[in-house]
Design a protein around this motif. Structure first.
Motif, short mmCIF file in Angstrom:
data_model
loop_
_atom_site.label_atom_id
_atom_site.label_comp_id
_atom_site.label_asym_id
_atom_site.label_seq_id
_atom_site.Cartn_x
_atom_site.Cartn_y
_atom_site.Cartn_z
N ASP A 1 -1.18 -0.33 1.07
CA ASP A 1 -1.97 0.78 1.65
C ASP A 1 -3.33 0.29 2.13
O ASP A 1 -4.08 1.06 2.75
CB ASP A 1 -2.17 1.89 0.63
N THR A 2 -3.67 -0.95 1.85
CA THR A 2 -4.95 -1.50 2.28
C THR A 2 -5.06 -1.49 3.79
O THR A 2 -4.18 -2.00 4.49
CB THR A 2 -5.12 -2.94 1.75
N VAL B 1 -6.80 -1.88 -1.83
CA VAL B 1 -6.07 -1.69 -3.07
C VAL B 1 -5.73 -3.07 -3.63
O VAL B 1 -5.00 -3.85 -3.00
CB VAL B 1 -4.79 -0.87 -2.86
N HIS C 1 -7.76 -0.18 -7.89
CA HIS C 1 -6.61 -0.93 -8.39
C HIS C 1 -5.31 -0.23 -8.01
O HIS C 1 -5.28 1.00 -7.82
CB HIS C 1 -6.69 -1.08 -9.90
N ALA C 2 -4.25 -1.00 -7.93
CA ALA C 2 -2.94 -0.42 -7.67
C ALA C 2 -2.63 0.66 -8.70
O ALA C 2 -2.91 0.50 -9.89
CB ALA C 2 -1.88 -1.50 -7.70
N LEU D 1 -1.65 4.49 -5.31
CA LEU D 1 -1.93 3.55 -4.22
C LEU D 1 -1.30 2.18 -4.48
O LEU D 1 -1.20 1.73 -5.63
CB LEU D 1 -3.44 3.42 -4.04
N LYS D 2 -0.90 1.56 -3.40
CA LYS D 2 -0.25 0.24 -3.44
C LYS D 2 -1.08 -0.75 -2.61
O LYS D 2 -1.79 -0.33 -1.69
CB LYS D 2 1.15 0.34 -2.84
#
Length: 120
Positions: free
Chosen positions: A89-90, A118, A13-14, A85-86
């Motif tokens: 960033d995936t 993410v 998850h974010a 993580l955002k």
């Protein structure tokens, strides 16, 4: 033959964290720079972070303050600690290593890639 094997990707998850690892194996004399790149769908592969054998680091502006690259020279392994993580960033994350073997000059090798997703 030199191989780089990555691990540690997954779904998070974010705001969450993941730690990627990349281990180099094979007939190697030394490893100079190591690094992480990523490629999102429909985009070009981009630099995330690099680290020299002596530990000097370089980061993309988009990950500064959130990601940390490190390495263990005794284990021929490079790590990427990813925090906060955002969704952007995936991507598929690839490691690389500039390897000097006993029969060649430094050559850049790449891992097979590990997916980081993410969710928002």
């Amino acid at each position: 033959q030199v191989q780089l094997v990555e691990s540690g990707g997954g779904l998070v998850h974010a705001g969450g964290s993941l730690r990627l690892s990349c281990a180099a194996s094979g007939s190697m004399r030394s490893i100079n720079n190591m690094g992480w790149y990523r490629q999102a769908p429909g985009k070009q592969r981009e630099l995330v972070a690099t680290i020299t054998r002596g530990g000097n680091t370089n980061y993309a502006d988009s990950v500064k303050g959130r990601f940390t690259i490190s390495r263990d020279n005794a284990k021929n392994t490079v790590y990427l600690q990813m925090n906060s993580l955002k969704p952007e960033d995936t991507a598929v994350y690839y490691c690389n290593a500039d390897v000097r073997t006993y029969v060649s000059n430094p050559t850049r090798y790449w891992g097979q890639g590990t997916q980081v997703t993410v969710s928002s």
